[in-house]
Structures are given as structure tokens and as C-alpha cells.
Design a protein around this motif. Sequence first.
Motif, PDB file in Angstrom:
ATOM      1  N   UNK A  33      -5.909  -0.003   7.306  1.00  0.00           N
ATOM      2  CA  UNK A  33      -4.889  -0.762   6.574  1.00  0.00           C
ATOM      3  C   UNK A  33      -5.396  -1.094   5.176  1.00  0.00           C
ATOM      4  N   UNK A  34      -4.457  -1.281   4.278  1.00  0.00           N
ATOM      5  CA  UNK A  34      -4.810  -1.732   2.926  1.00  0.00           C
ATOM      6  C   UNK A  34      -5.115  -3.222   2.951  1.00  0.00           C
ATOM      7  N   UNK A  35      -5.930  -3.685   2.020  1.00  0.00           N
ATOM      8  CA  UNK A  35      -6.204  -5.110   1.882  1.00  0.00           C
ATOM      9  C   UNK A  35      -5.093  -5.798   1.095  1.00  0.00           C
ATOM     10  N   UNK A  36      -4.529  -5.065   0.112  1.00  0.00           N
ATOM     11  CA  UNK A  36      -3.465  -5.596  -0.732  1.00  0.00           C
ATOM     12  C   UNK A  36      -2.199  -4.775  -0.544  1.00  0.00           C
ATOM     13  N   UNK A  37      -1.057  -5.444  -0.686  1.00  0.00           N
ATOM     14  CA  UNK A  37       0.245  -4.807  -0.517  1.00  0.00           C
ATOM     15  C   UNK A  37       0.446  -3.702  -1.552  1.00  0.00           C
ATOM     16  N   UNK A  39       3.216  -2.718  -2.802  1.00  0.00           N
ATOM     17  CA  UNK A  39       4.280  -3.040  -3.749  1.00  0.00           C
ATOM     18  C   UNK A  39       3.959  -4.250  -4.626  1.00  0.00           C
ATOM     19  N   UNK A  40       3.640  -5.393  -4.001  1.00  0.00           N
ATOM     20  CA  UNK A  40       3.466  -6.635  -4.771  1.00  0.00           C
ATOM     21  C   UNK A  40       2.007  -6.966  -5.046  1.00  0.00           C
ATOM     22  N   UNK A  41       1.093  -6.218  -4.463  1.00  0.00           N
ATOM     23  CA  UNK A  41      -0.343  -6.411  -4.612  1.00  0.00           C
ATOM     24  C   UNK A  41      -0.838  -7.751  -4.071  1.00  0.00           C
ATOM     25  N   UNK A  42      -0.031  -8.422  -3.251  1.00  0.00           N
ATOM     26  CA  UNK A  42      -0.456  -9.638  -2.569  1.00  0.00           C
ATOM     27  C   UNK A  42      -1.335  -9.274  -1.380  1.00  0.00           C
ATOM     28  N   UNK A  43      -2.140 -10.219  -0.933  1.00  0.00           N
ATOM     29  CA  UNK A  43      -3.043  -9.960   0.182  1.00  0.00           C
ATOM     30  C   UNK A  43      -2.258  -9.806   1.487  1.00  0.00           C
ATOM     31  N   UNK A  44      -2.643  -8.830   2.273  1.00  0.00           N
ATOM     32  CA  UNK A  44      -2.053  -8.629   3.596  1.00  0.00           C
ATOM     33  C   UNK A  44      -2.896  -9.433   4.584  1.00  0.00           C
ATOM     34  N   UNK A  45      -2.279 -10.315   5.388  1.00  0.00           N
ATOM     35  CA  UNK A  45      -3.039 -11.131   6.334  1.00  0.00           C
ATOM     36  C   UNK A  45      -3.859 -10.280   7.303  1.00  0.00           C
ATOM     37  N   UNK A  46      -5.008 -10.817   7.706  1.00  0.00           N
ATOM     38  CA  UNK A  46      -5.932 -10.087   8.588  1.00  0.00           C
ATOM     39  C   UNK A  46      -5.272  -9.702   9.908  1.00  0.00           C
ATOM     40  N   UNK A  53      -3.088   0.975   9.738  1.00  0.00           N
ATOM     41  CA  UNK A  53      -2.141   1.749   8.950  1.00  0.00           C
ATOM     42  C   UNK A  53      -1.135   0.932   8.164  1.00  0.00           C
ATOM     43  N   UNK A  54      -1.364  -0.363   8.026  1.00  0.00           N
ATOM     44  CA  UNK A  54      -0.419  -1.242   7.328  1.00  0.00           C
ATOM     45  C   UNK A  54      -0.589  -1.066   5.818  1.00  0.00           C
ATOM     46  N   UNK A  55       0.523  -0.863   5.118  1.00  0.00           N
ATOM     47  CA  UNK A  55       0.515  -0.622   3.678  1.00  0.00           C
ATOM     48  C   UNK A  55       1.141  -1.762   2.872  1.00  0.00           C
ATOM     49  N   UNK A  56       2.026  -2.551   3.512  1.00  0.00           N
ATOM     50  CA  UNK A  56       2.779  -3.585   2.793  1.00  0.00           C
ATOM     51  C   UNK A  56       2.740  -4.904   3.544  1.00  0.00           C
ATOM     52  N   UNK A  57       2.952  -6.007   2.801  1.00  0.00           N
ATOM     53  CA  UNK A  57       3.111  -7.315   3.428  1.00  0.00           C
ATOM     54  C   UNK A  57       4.476  -7.348   4.121  1.00  0.00           C
TER      55      UNK A  57
END
Length: 70
Positions: A33-37, A39-46, A53-57
Motif C-alpha cells: 500500500x502507499x503511505x500517502x493518498x 489523489x490528495x497526498x494525505x496520509x492513509x491510516x495504518x 494494495x491501497x492507493x487512496x484514502x
Amino acid sequence: MTDWLDRAKALEELERSQSIARVLATPRPTGPSRLDCLDCEGEIPAARRALGGIQRCVPCQSTFEKGALR
């Protein structure tokens, strides 16, 4: 003897089961998974990143999915 309410209930159950089957047939993302979204570049919760495989918040993923439905 069946009435209109029984038929409506049967139709609703059929539509629900088809909807669930459609969602389960959709391939899930894999890999890291990415650490940051994306699209918005916000942090994706742990907890969300742990799915893999998570790409977005969540808000950006919801917007992305709504756009795909149109």
C-alpha cells in the motif's frame, strides 16, 4: 397463494444476492500500500494500509468509485 408483498420480498432478496456476488467478484488490489493518498497526498491510516494494495484514502476512493459508476 402468493401476494405482491411476497413477490417484492423475493425480488429484493435476489437483487441483494446478485449485488453481493458482483462485489465479491471484483478483484481486490494486491501488493504494498502507499503511505500517502494518490489523489490528495494525505496520509492513509495504518489500518487501511494493512489491507494491501491501497492507493487512496477513504474519501478519495469513494469519489473515484462514484466517477467510475457514471
